[in-house]
Structure formats: structure tokens, C-alpha cells
Design a protein around this motif. Structure first.
Motif, mmCIF file in Angstrom:
data_model
loop_
_atom_site.group_PDB
_atom_site.id
_atom_site.type_symbol
_atom_site.label_atom_id
_atom_site.label_comp_id
_atom_site.label_asym_id
_atom_site.label_seq_id
_atom_site.Cartn_x
_atom_site.Cartn_y
_atom_site.Cartn_z
ATOM 1 N N LEU A 418 -28.231 14.246 55.010
ATOM 2 C CA LEU A 418 -28.482 15.111 56.158
ATOM 3 C C LEU A 418 -29.944 15.555 56.193
ATOM 4 O O LEU A 418 -30.587 15.567 57.250
ATOM 5 N N LYS A 419 -30.474 15.926 55.024
ATOM 6 C CA LYS A 419 -31.886 16.319 54.946
ATOM 7 C C LYS A 419 -32.792 15.170 55.357
ATOM 8 O O LYS A 419 -33.763 15.348 56.112
ATOM 9 N N ASN A 420 -32.484 13.990 54.833
ATOM 10 C CA ASN A 420 -33.315 12.819 55.124
ATOM 11 C C ASN A 420 -33.315 12.461 56.596
ATOM 12 O O ASN A 420 -34.252 11.817 57.088
ATOM 13 N N ASN A 421 -32.245 12.834 57.296
ATOM 14 C CA ASN A 421 -32.161 12.523 58.720
ATOM 15 C C ASN A 421 -32.609 13.685 59.601
ATOM 16 O O ASN A 421 -32.372 13.686 60.809
ATOM 17 N N GLY A 422 -33.228 14.674 58.964
ATOM 18 C CA GLY A 422 -33.864 15.738 59.726
ATOM 19 C C GLY A 422 -32.914 16.769 60.315
ATOM 20 O O GLY A 422 -33.283 17.475 61.272
ATOM 21 N N VAL A 423 -31.718 16.894 59.767
ATOM 22 C CA VAL A 423 -30.792 17.913 60.258
ATOM 23 C C VAL A 423 -31.275 19.274 59.776
ATOM 24 O O VAL A 423 -31.598 19.448 58.590
ATOM 25 N N PRO A 424 -31.364 20.283 60.657
ATOM 26 C CA PRO A 424 -31.846 21.615 60.267
ATOM 27 C C PRO A 424 -31.040 22.195 59.101
ATOM 28 O O PRO A 424 -29.845 21.909 58.954
ATOM 29 N N ALA A 425 -31.706 23.026 58.296
ATOM 30 C CA ALA A 425 -31.113 23.542 57.065
ATOM 31 C C ALA A 425 -29.805 24.288 57.300
ATOM 32 O O ALA A 425 -28.820 24.095 56.572
ATOM 33 N N LYS A 426 -29.773 25.161 58.321
ATOM 34 C CA LYS A 426 -28.559 25.937 58.583
ATOM 35 C C LYS A 426 -27.401 25.032 58.967
ATOM 36 O O LYS A 426 -26.268 25.189 58.493
ATOM 37 N N GLU A 427 -27.685 24.068 59.847
ATOM 38 C CA GLU A 427 -26.643 23.132 60.275
ATOM 39 C C GLU A 427 -26.193 22.252 59.103
ATOM 40 O O GLU A 427 -25.010 21.924 58.968
ATOM 41 N N THR A 428 -27.142 21.855 58.256
ATOM 42 C CA THR A 428 -26.811 21.049 57.072
ATOM 43 C C THR A 428 -25.826 21.793 56.185
ATOM 44 O O THR A 428 -24.823 21.242 55.742
ATOM 45 N N GLU A 429 -26.121 23.073 55.932
ATOM 46 C CA GLU A 429 -25.242 23.889 55.091
ATOM 47 C C GLU A 429 -23.832 23.966 55.677
ATOM 48 O O GLU A 429 -22.834 23.834 54.962
ATOM 49 N N GLU A 430 -23.749 24.165 56.979
ATOM 50 C CA GLU A 430 -22.440 24.268 57.639
ATOM 51 C C GLU A 430 -21.666 22.949 57.545
ATOM 52 O O GLU A 430 -20.463 22.941 57.234
ATOM 53 N N ARG A 431 -22.373 21.860 57.805
ATOM 54 C CA ARG A 431 -21.709 20.547 57.762
ATOM 55 C C ARG A 431 -21.240 20.227 56.345
ATOM 56 O O ARG A 431 -20.137 19.718 56.139
ATOM 57 N N VAL A 432 -22.092 20.494 55.369
ATOM 58 C CA VAL A 432 -21.762 20.171 53.981
ATOM 59 C C VAL A 432 -20.547 20.978 53.518
ATOM 60 O O VAL A 432 -19.619 20.435 52.919
#
Length: 585
Positions: A418-432
């Protein structure tokens, strides 16, 4: 030949026993299949028989294991190796040479086989596996299935008294798997070699093994003759084992009283399509076999259709292959590939090992570029796009999950892509957090301490978190038990229903039948046909040409002839039997 007494083993630092209170005897010349869910203890049991436990893997070892009277606790694996030949689950870990001939030669020379016997053993082992043409090939150029055959050939060349195999057909196509089991049966019957084989492909075990050992959470829950063991279908399903579909068919025919008295022996069942077809023939008063309508030769129109593989408006195309040719070498290539995959499609690639399926999947996301022709992904030519850019649209699940994992915790692994694909940090945390909860992972678990099936789940979870427009799956069910397989496929099906386009390489024809909307049949680097799943599996000539064994009920219907054309499931078969019996009254 093998005597196990009150065996219990727990790996070092493990919380529970891997095996518990196992007592059994294996006679000289036995052929025993081991079945059970992932984590049931199959691999551990195999490692105990060849002495890797307790000499290589440390832990608490209780009881005794004797091989031809020799206690494995007092004998190191190298001393057992000529008596017990082993084929491991991870084929890559067993390969040490650059060329096929060297791989077979290595064991022969290290165990001091006389020089005047070596050539004959090499030729015999290669011919037994049907891979004589691979003798001088680099192993790195072979497909996963071909590598598996090379490893088995290297072990066979040593002529052991006992063969212990841990899922030896995991990466083989159905026809090649059948070939391996046929060879094992021949070695068992003609040379008296004792065979112990752990395998998830229960259809093969049921057809070839003499006995079945069922493991559940490290305990032996059943050991008996194949047919009598299969009559305990409910207990096997509770242990996470999916019985062959002809067994389910036979059980259902018994329940619905479709089998007249005396037609089937008590405590018995059909174990293959041929037996099922013969049973049904008897139950419906031996209706004469007729040539199936589906066996007609492919017409020129069929050939025209198979070449382009288009089904609909190209405005909805997400991937287009146009006159694609690519070659690793003279023996490994794809050529003249023309195929269009539409948005929302679920297409499966099937074919024998080395047919070009994995090459096709790598061309989809630009991991390899065509030598000629063009691949378009969402209208973009892969020759002009970076793989990293294509990865934002295409999720790729490798055949071996270990090649896809690079972080030391589950949470970091899912976060990484997710980080590598540029997903914002807050959204990354929620998705993970959501995906970890959905899959039931422990966020701090170390990926390589998970089972093979769990590692496969982890890789899939990482892809689902990305929510890709296209999902390319290279053998997503390899090495998974039935429950794991169904879990993975249901998640993939859900993604497809939500609009994700799925391209799946798969050797499990039952999975293909249950989930794929369309099928592309490949052979020797070319696409032979593209059509709806049922139409493909109903074409007996095409199945034979591509060396594919169709799903069991479909194969049974083919054997029964025209009266059963269009039958693919147990429910459909039961309905058709009732209709025919009613018509004949």
C-alpha cells in the motif's frame, strides 16, 4: 518395513505437539497415502521416516520409529538415504545442480554407485518420468512441474527400498500427476518399493494407494483400505478432507436409493470416473453407450473463435494480446497469442506443464515483454510502461508465496504494498486493520512461521488491500488443503463479483469448473481454444489434445455418452439418472 510405536513429537519452542501417539506398521510393498489439513502433521511424519527428525529438526521426541529394523533415533539421515528416498514439498530446496543430468548424477556419485551402472540409471530414471529430452537443459529454464519431475528422477536413480514423498505432484498438471502416480504404482508392484506419500490430491490417492492414513491435528484418526476408508465420508469432511466427487455421487445415489441391491458391494464406493460410469450404467439397466455430441471435431469456425478469444465489445477490454510471441529458449516459448480479456471476466488458463501459462501471466503485467506483438493493459502498451506503473492496476499472486513476502511481520507485509503504491497513511492503516481482521491474522506474526496455506492467504490479503482492477493468479490453490482452497477461492470470487477482472492459472479442474466463467486451453505455447467453462470441459477431443483430465463428473458423463451430455455436477447427475429411470418405466 516400517514400525512406529507411540510416537509423539513437538518442535522446539512449539506450543503443541506436531504428532501425538502415532502407532502403526507398514508392510514391505505397501502403498500408503497420507491425507489431512495443513498442519495435520503430514510433512512432520514424512520427516520422521527419513530421519530428518530428530537429527535436523530439534524438538521433544518420544516413542520409536524403525525402518527395516533400524531405529531412526540412532541413525543419521545420510545412512538412511539409500534405503529411504525422499521427495520434499519444497522442490527448490532439493535442487543443487545447474543442469538436469548433473542433478541426477550428483546422488549417484556421492553414494558410490559403480561407474558402469550410472548411464543406465540416468537414462532409466529420465525415461520413467518421460523427460529424456530435458537431460541437457538448465534447471533454471524449466517450469515448476518439470523441476518436480527432475527431482523425482534423481531419487529414483538411487533405487531406494522405500519412497517417502511429500506432495510430489503439487505443481504438476492433472495428466502429469496421473503419470507420476502410475509410475509409483508400477515401482510398487514390479519392484516391490514401499511407497509413503502425503498428498492433497485425494482423487489420485483413492485411485492408486492401497491404504489411506488420515491425520487430524497430529493424531491418526483412521488407517485402512481405501474403499472402506472412503465410506467414512462425513468423518473425513469433519477433518477438512474433501472426498472425490464420484464418492459424493455414490453416497448420494445410496441415500436416494438409486442403486439396486447387489450392484455395489457393502462398505464400498466408486473411486474414479470409469467405476462411476459403470455403476450408473447398471443402475439404469445398461443404457448403451453413445457417442457424445460434444466429441465432434473442432470446426473451422471453432478455430476462428479460439484464435481471438474475444467475447464482447473491445471498449470493455482490460487486457489485449495481439500476435504475441516470446521465447526464453528453443524449448520454452509462447507464440501467436491473440486474446482479449473483458472487464469483470473470470478466465482460467489450463494446460500441461510447460504449456506457457506462467509465461502468459507474466506478460500480463509486464514482468516480461513480448519479442513481437503487443500486450495492452487498460489501453497501455506494456512495452512502454514500467512494471511499477502497471502494478497499480494489476495484482499478481505468484505460484510460490515465499517469493512475494519481504517483511518480518504480517502487518508490515500488508502495509508494504500500500505504501509503495502511494496510498495515504491514514487510509493504509484502515485498510490494513480491516484486512487483518477479515483474514484472522495476528498482526505481529512472522510470515515465515506461518503454514504454506497461511502464507498464501497473506499474499492474497496484500493484493485485496490494494483493490486492484485486475488480478492475475498463478496457481493460487497449490499446496492448500480443501478448506484453505475454498477460502481463497471464495475471496477471489467476491472480488470478481465486485468488478475485479480475474485471470487464473490453475491445475485443479474442479476449482476451474466451480469458479471460472471462461477457460483458455494452452498447449506447447499456443492457445488451442477459448470458450465458456462448460463448453471447454465437454469437448473430449480438446481435453485429449491438451493432455487435460476433465472434472470427475464431467468425465463420468463423457463415458456415459450422449444421454448425459451437459452434466457436470453431482446434483445434475442425480437428476439425469432419475429422468432416465422414469423414462424407461
Amino acid at each position: 518395513m516400517i514400525e512406529v510405536q507411540e510416537l509423539t513429537f513437538k518442535y522446539k519452542n512449539a506450543k503443541k505437539n506436531a504428532l501425538q501417539d502415532i502407532t502403526l506398521k507398514v508392510d514391505d510393498g505397501d502403498f500408503i497415502g497420507i491425507i489431512g489439513e495443513s498442519g495435520a502433521g503430514k510433512t512432520t511424519f514424512c520427516s520422521i521416516l527419513n530421519g530428518l527428525i530428530p537429527h535436523h529438526y530439534e524438538g521433544d521426541f518420544y516413542g520409536s520409529v524403525k525402518i527395516d529394523g533400524v531405529d531412526t533415533f540412532d541413525t543419521k539421515p545420510d545412512k538412511l538415504a539409500l534405503k529411504v528416498g525422499s521427495v520434499f514439498q519444497d522442490i527448490e530446496s532439493q535442487i543443487i545442480s545447474q543442469f538436469v543430468e548433473e542433478e541426477i548424477l550428483f546422488g549417484l556419485e556421492n553414494f558410490g554407485v559403480p561407474a558402469d551402472q550410472i548411464e543406465q540409471r540416468i537414462v532409466s530414471a529420465l525415461d520413467a518420468l518421460g523427460i529424456g529430452e530435458l537431460r541437457h537443459r538448465e534447471i533454471s529454464s524449466l517450469s515448476g512441474g518439470q523441476k518436480q519431475k527432475v527431482v523425482i528422477a534423481a531419487i529414483l536413480a538411487l533405487e531406494p527400498d522405500i519412497l517417502v514423498l511429500d506432495e510430489p505432484t503439487g505443481e504438476l498438471d492433472p495428466a502429469s500427476s496421473f503419470q507420476i502416480f502410475t509410475l509409483l504404482k508400477k515401482l510398487n508392484e514390479e519392484k516391490g518399493i514401499t511407497i509413503i506419500i502425503a498428498e492433497q490430491k485425494i482423487m489420485l490417492l483413492c485411485e492408486f494407494a492401497k491404504k489411506l492414513l488420515v491425520l487430524e491435528e497430529g493424531k491418526m484418526v483412521h488407517l485402512g483400505e481405501i474403499r472402506s476408508t472412503l465410506t467414512h465420508q462425513r468423518e473425513m469432511e469433519e477433518a477438512g478432507i474433501n472426498c472425490p466427487r464420484v464418492v459424493t455421487l455414490t453416497t448420494e445415489m445410496k441415500k436416494q436409493e438409486l442403486i439396486p441391491d447387489g450392484v455395489l458391494q457393502p462398505n464400498s464406493t466408486c473411486v474414479n470416473a470409469k467405476e462411476a460410469a459403470e455403476l450408473i450404467q447398471k443402475c439404469i439397466n445398461n443404457i448403451p453407450s453413445k457417442e457424445s455430441k460434444t466429441e465432434a471435431n473442432l470446426s473451422q469456425n471453432d478455430n476462428d473463435k479460439k484464435d481471438d478469444g474475444n467475447t464482447g465489445n473491445n471498449e470493455n477490454a482490460v487486457i489485449e494480446f495481439k500476435n504475441i510471441c516470446f521465447a526464453y529458449n528453443e524449448a520454452s516459448f509462447v507464440k501467436d497469442i491473440n486474446l482479449t480479456v473483458q472487464k469483470g471476466d473470470f478466465i482460467s488458463l489450463i494446460g500441461s506443464n510447460g504449456a506457457g501459462k506462467t509465461t502468459f501471466s507474466k506478460l500480463c503485467n509486464g514482468l516480461i515483454k513480448p519479442d513481437s506483438g503487443d500486450v495492452f493493459v487498460l489501453g497501455k502498451n506494456t512495452k512502454k510502461e514500467k512494471v511499477s506503473n502497471l502494478a497499480k492496476h494489476i495484482g499478481f499472486l505468484f505460484q510460490n508465496p515465499d517469493r512475494q513476502i519481504c517483511c518480518d511481520t504480517v502487518k508490515k507485509e500488508i502495509t508494504f504494498s500500500l505504501k509503495n503504491n502511494g496510498v495515504p497513511a491514514k487510509e493504509t492503516e484502515e485498510r490494513v486493520n480491516k484486512i487483518i481482521s477479515d483474514f484472522g491474522f495476528s498482526p505481529d506474526a512472522e510470515p515465515f512461521n506461518l503454514s504454506r496455506g497461511q502464507r498464501q492467504h497473506l499474499c492474497l490479503a496484500g493484493l485485496i488491500a490494494l483493490n486492484p482492477e485486475i488480478l492475475v493468479l498463478d496457481e493460487p490453490t497449490t499446496g492448500l488443503d480443501y478448506r484453505e482452497c475454498m477460502y481463497v477461492m471464495q475471496r477471489i470470487k467476491e472480488l470478481n463479483e465486485q468488478g475485479t477482472t480475474v485471470i487464473m492459472v490453475c491445475h485443479d479442474m474442479e476449482v476451474v469448473l466451480d469458479f471460472a466463467k471462461r477457460v483458455a486451453v494452452m498447449d506447447r505455447g499456443q492457445i488451442l481454444a477459448v470458450d465458456e467453462t462448460r463448453k471447454i470441459f465437454a469437448n473430449k477431443e480438446l481435453m485429449n489434445k491438451a493432455h487435460i483430465l476433465p472434472p470427475q463428473i464431467a468425465e463420468t458423463a463423457m463415458l456415459l455418452g450422449n444421454d448425459f451430455s451437459g452434466v457436470f455436477t453431482t446434483e445434475e447427475m442425480i437428476t439425469r439418472i432419475k429422468e432416465i429411470k422414469s423414462e424407461r418405466k
